[in-house]
Motif scaffolding. Sequence first.
Motif, PDB file in Angstrom:
ATOM      1  N   LEU A 126      16.215   0.678   1.425  1.00  0.00           N
ATOM      2  CA  LEU A 126      16.777  -0.343   2.317  1.00  0.00           C
ATOM      3  C   LEU A 126      18.008  -1.016   1.711  1.00  0.00           C
ATOM      4  CD1 LEU A 126      13.555  -2.105   3.664  1.00  0.00           C
ATOM      5  CD2 LEU A 126      15.206  -0.805   5.021  1.00  0.00           C
ATOM      6  N   LEU A 127      18.020  -1.165   0.388  1.00  0.00           N
ATOM      7  CA  LEU A 127      19.082  -1.951  -0.250  1.00  0.00           C
ATOM      8  C   LEU A 127      20.484  -1.398  -0.001  1.00  0.00           C
ATOM      9  CD1 LEU A 127      19.353  -4.560  -1.840  1.00  0.00           C
ATOM     10  CD2 LEU A 127      19.268  -3.229  -3.944  1.00  0.00           C
ATOM     11  N   PRO A 128      20.727  -0.088  -0.148  1.00  0.00           N
ATOM     12  CA  PRO A 128      22.082   0.406   0.113  1.00  0.00           C
ATOM     13  C   PRO A 128      22.522   0.240   1.566  1.00  0.00           C
ATOM     14  CG  PRO A 128      20.584   2.242  -0.335  1.00  0.00           C
ATOM     15  CD  PRO A 128      19.848   0.980  -0.672  1.00  0.00           C
ATOM     16  N   LEU A 129      21.553   0.103   2.475  1.00  0.00           N
ATOM     17  CA  LEU A 129      21.889  -0.107   3.888  1.00  0.00           C
ATOM     18  C   LEU A 129      22.243  -1.567   4.164  1.00  0.00           C
ATOM     19  CD1 LEU A 129      19.008   2.013   5.487  1.00  0.00           C
ATOM     20  CD2 LEU A 129      21.396   2.702   5.136  1.00  0.00           C
ATOM     21  N   GLY A 153      11.407  -8.267  -4.862  1.00  0.00           N
ATOM     22  CA  GLY A 153      11.874  -7.851  -3.537  1.00  0.00           C
ATOM     23  C   GLY A 153      13.053  -6.900  -3.593  1.00  0.00           C
ATOM     24  N   PHE A 154      14.002  -7.168  -4.494  1.00  0.00           N
ATOM     25  CA  PHE A 154      15.190  -6.305  -4.577  1.00  0.00           C
ATOM     26  C   PHE A 154      14.841  -4.938  -5.164  1.00  0.00           C
ATOM     27  CE2 PHE A 154      17.031 -10.510  -4.106  1.00  0.00           C
ATOM     28  CZ  PHE A 154      17.917 -10.259  -3.068  1.00  0.00           C
ATOM     29  N   LYS A 155      13.860  -4.901  -6.070  1.00  0.00           N
ATOM     30  CA  LYS A 155      13.392  -3.610  -6.587  1.00  0.00           C
ATOM     31  C   LYS A 155      12.739  -2.804  -5.468  1.00  0.00           C
ATOM     32  CE  LYS A 155      12.581  -5.114 -11.367  1.00  0.00           C
ATOM     33  NZ  LYS A 155      11.553  -5.598 -12.314  1.00  0.00           N
ATOM     34  N   LEU A 156      11.918  -3.477  -4.646  1.00  0.00           N
ATOM     35  CA  LEU A 156      11.254  -2.789  -3.532  1.00  0.00           C
ATOM     36  C   LEU A 156      12.267  -2.297  -2.500  1.00  0.00           C
ATOM     37  CD1 LEU A 156       8.107  -5.060  -3.057  1.00  0.00           C
ATOM     38  CD2 LEU A 156       8.092  -2.626  -3.664  1.00  0.00           C
ATOM     39  N   MET A 157      13.272  -3.105  -2.211  1.00  0.00           N
ATOM     40  CA  MET A 157      14.322  -2.662  -1.283  1.00  0.00           C
ATOM     41  C   MET A 157      15.057  -1.452  -1.842  1.00  0.00           C
ATOM     42  SD  MET A 157      16.139  -5.901   0.580  1.00  0.00           S
ATOM     43  CE  MET A 157      16.170  -7.077  -0.748  1.00  0.00           C
ATOM     44  N   HIS A 158      15.259  -1.473  -3.160  1.00  0.00           N
ATOM     45  CA  HIS A 158      15.934  -0.363  -3.827  1.00  0.00           C
ATOM     46  C   HIS A 158      15.069   0.907  -3.761  1.00  0.00           C
ATOM     47  CE1 HIS A 158      18.381   1.791  -6.674  1.00  0.00           C
ATOM     48  NE2 HIS A 158      17.416   1.852  -7.572  1.00  0.00           N
ATOM     49  N   GLN A 159      13.774   0.768  -4.057  1.00  0.00           N
ATOM     50  CA  GLN A 159      12.873   1.926  -4.068  1.00  0.00           C
ATOM     51  C   GLN A 159      12.698   2.541  -2.681  1.00  0.00           C
ATOM     52  OE1 GLN A 159       9.306   0.165  -5.633  1.00  0.00           O
ATOM     53  NE2 GLN A 159      10.070   0.065  -7.734  1.00  0.00           N
ATOM     54  N   GLU A 199       0.848  -1.204   0.000  1.00  0.00           N
ATOM     55  CA  GLU A 199       0.000   0.000   0.000  1.00  0.00           C
ATOM     56  C   GLU A 199       0.881   1.250   0.000  1.00  0.00           C
ATOM     57  OE1 GLU A 199      -3.174   1.963   3.116  1.00  0.00           O
ATOM     58  OE2 GLU A 199      -1.197   1.220   3.710  1.00  0.00           O
ATOM     59  N   LEU A 200       0.452   2.289  -0.694  1.00  0.00           N
ATOM     60  CA  LEU A 200       1.248   3.507  -0.884  1.00  0.00           C
ATOM     61  C   LEU A 200       1.713   4.117   0.437  1.00  0.00           C
ATOM     62  CD1 LEU A 200       2.353   5.269  -3.163  1.00  0.00           C
ATOM     63  CD2 LEU A 200       0.307   6.698  -2.952  1.00  0.00           C
ATOM     64  N   LYS A 201       0.796   4.254   1.417  1.00  0.00           N
ATOM     65  CA  LYS A 201       1.167   4.825   2.723  1.00  0.00           C
ATOM     66  C   LYS A 201       2.219   3.966   3.412  1.00  0.00           C
ATOM     67  CE  LYS A 201      -1.819   6.154   5.811  1.00  0.00           C
ATOM     68  NZ  LYS A 201      -3.071   6.125   6.626  1.00  0.00           N
ATOM     69  N   SER A 202       2.070   2.660   3.252  1.00  0.00           N
ATOM     70  CA  SER A 202       2.997   1.712   3.860  1.00  0.00           C
ATOM     71  C   SER A 202       4.367   1.804   3.181  1.00  0.00           C
ATOM     72  CB  SER A 202       2.435   0.297   3.723  1.00  0.00           C
ATOM     73  OG  SER A 202       2.933  -0.542   4.722  1.00  0.00           O
ATOM     74  N   HIS A 203       4.357   1.922   1.860  1.00  0.00           N
ATOM     75  CA  HIS A 203       5.586   2.061   1.073  1.00  0.00           C
ATOM     76  C   HIS A 203       6.337   3.320   1.514  1.00  0.00           C
ATOM     77  CE1 HIS A 203       8.181   2.635  -2.436  1.00  0.00           C
ATOM     78  NE2 HIS A 203       7.874   1.411  -2.830  1.00  0.00           N
ATOM     79  N   GLN A 204       5.609   4.429   1.673  1.00  0.00           N
ATOM     80  CA  GLN A 204       6.204   5.693   2.089  1.00  0.00           C
ATOM     81  C   GLN A 204       6.761   5.594   3.509  1.00  0.00           C
ATOM     82  OE1 GLN A 204       6.747   8.266   0.169  1.00  0.00           O
ATOM     83  NE2 GLN A 204       7.646   9.526   1.804  1.00  0.00           N
ATOM     84  N   ALA A 205       6.044   4.858   4.372  1.00  0.00           N
ATOM     85  CA  ALA A 205       6.493   4.703   5.768  1.00  0.00           C
ATOM     86  C   ALA A 205       7.802   3.909   5.841  1.00  0.00           C
ATOM     87  CB  ALA A 205       5.409   4.010   6.588  1.00  0.00           C
ATOM     88  N   ILE A 206       7.971   2.933   4.960  1.00  0.00           N
ATOM     89  CA  ILE A 206       9.233   2.188   4.919  1.00  0.00           C
ATOM     90  C   ILE A 206      10.362   3.126   4.503  1.00  0.00           C
ATOM     91  CG2 ILE A 206      10.509   0.296   3.821  1.00  0.00           C
ATOM     92  CD1 ILE A 206       7.824  -1.180   3.485  1.00  0.00           C
TER      93      ILE A 206
END
Length: 478
Positions: free
Chosen positions: A236-239, A227-233, A189-196
């Motif tokens: 989280l991925l660079p961390l 999953g890796f695209k979502l981590m990138h967006q 969900e968009l709000k959830s994506h933004q919160a991450i």
Amino acid sequence: MTQEFHKKAIQHPIFKLIGETSEELGIGSYVIGGFVRDYFLNRGTPKDIDIVAIGSGIKLAQKVASKLSGKPQVSVFKNFGTAMIKHQDLELEFVGARKESYHRDSRKPVVEDGTLEDDQNRRDFTINAMALALNSSNFGQLLDPFNGRKDLGQKIIRTPLEPGITYSDDPLRMMRAIRFATQLNFNIELKSHQAILENKDRIKIISKERIVDELHKILMSKKPSIGFKLMHQTGLLPLILPELTALQGIEEVEGQRHKDNFWHTLEVVDNISENTDNLWLRWAALLHDIGKAPTKRFHKKIGWTFHAHEFVGSKMVYKLFKRLRMPLNDKMKFVQKMVLMSSRPIILSEDHVTDSAVRRLVFDAGEYVEDLMTLCEADITTKNPRKQKRYKNNFKIVRQKIEEVEERDHVRNFQPPVSGEEIMKTFNLKPSKEIGIIKDAIKEAILEGVIPNEHDAAFQFMLERGKKMNLKAITDEK
């Protein structure tokens, strides 16, 4: 809302037993979480089942175990207020309903006894907060306060409460959201994506082991790139895997460009996932190009180069595994080997395939030559149909050559046809460097096709080599 009953989901006798036992104890009991979610998704019947008791989950587990055939042992985890029973092929985890509050610097909550509503509030996602009642008065009733069933239908990952609080309280949930989105092919969900995105730095308080556990599940899904695209967006991925994000981007100098190795890598991982369930081979696909970022150079005459990126990448694998507290054992060495050798079959497929080159490939790859070929075939990501066909045909030729050479020369898991002891006995030598020199010479002669991989030919070669080294064979003195 109309009450829904789903007795079919809980027709296994264990659920009736749990319900009856909880009534004897004067408490309510519910099956909750993944079991309920997967029932509605028709994903088969999970073998791990979460039971929430409105009272002591430990007492309920102990009483249930006493009624089961074989009287299975109850594993009690007092610190967490949970108990587990392994019965036949089921794994039942019991917990008392609870409410939680968190401190800023820890994902470990302060826990109090609570109601079913409290327990559903503390769940990570709406699709994991659904419960089915087990007591006789409402057996099979669905309790779905956050419309998890609707979110399943719409393929949405959403938190029961405000997502910023949910992810800040327990930042591992950010990885879990991405993992579920990957496994189920759902949208966050968009709000959830933004919160991450806003809480990404909170991931630093999570142990490396828990993060890696989620990474493994993402890698083992049908299409890991989700999953890796979502981590990138979400940042989280660079961390977590900065070696991967370092591959992103296309540089152009004097009209010459190179491909974006980050997006290429994700394609390779998806490709290999269609052909293997080997977790560590999937890791090799994910890391096969990580040496390209530090080795990238531009030369006026030849353009972009990545010299020795396989060697550099294999060294980076060790550092990455160590940082993430992954196993520094044969699994890590396997990934290193695959990364180090990842270009070898590609080079072979582009050149005229000689027997000696194939022998060396098989010798160096050993028992993993099939895995190496699978990795290299997954590395074909060109969108040009003619090129793709050519590359695939070339790899078929390499595979055929491997079979022919292996059948004839047996160099996979190579054992010298003449042992060190035989060399010592023949030349009356004590342990010395000369033995190693002769053994290496025999190995090289076999790999180059000078002699077959047979004892008699190798023994004769050994005598000739020893003669050149002024070593006297005992047979010469007779």
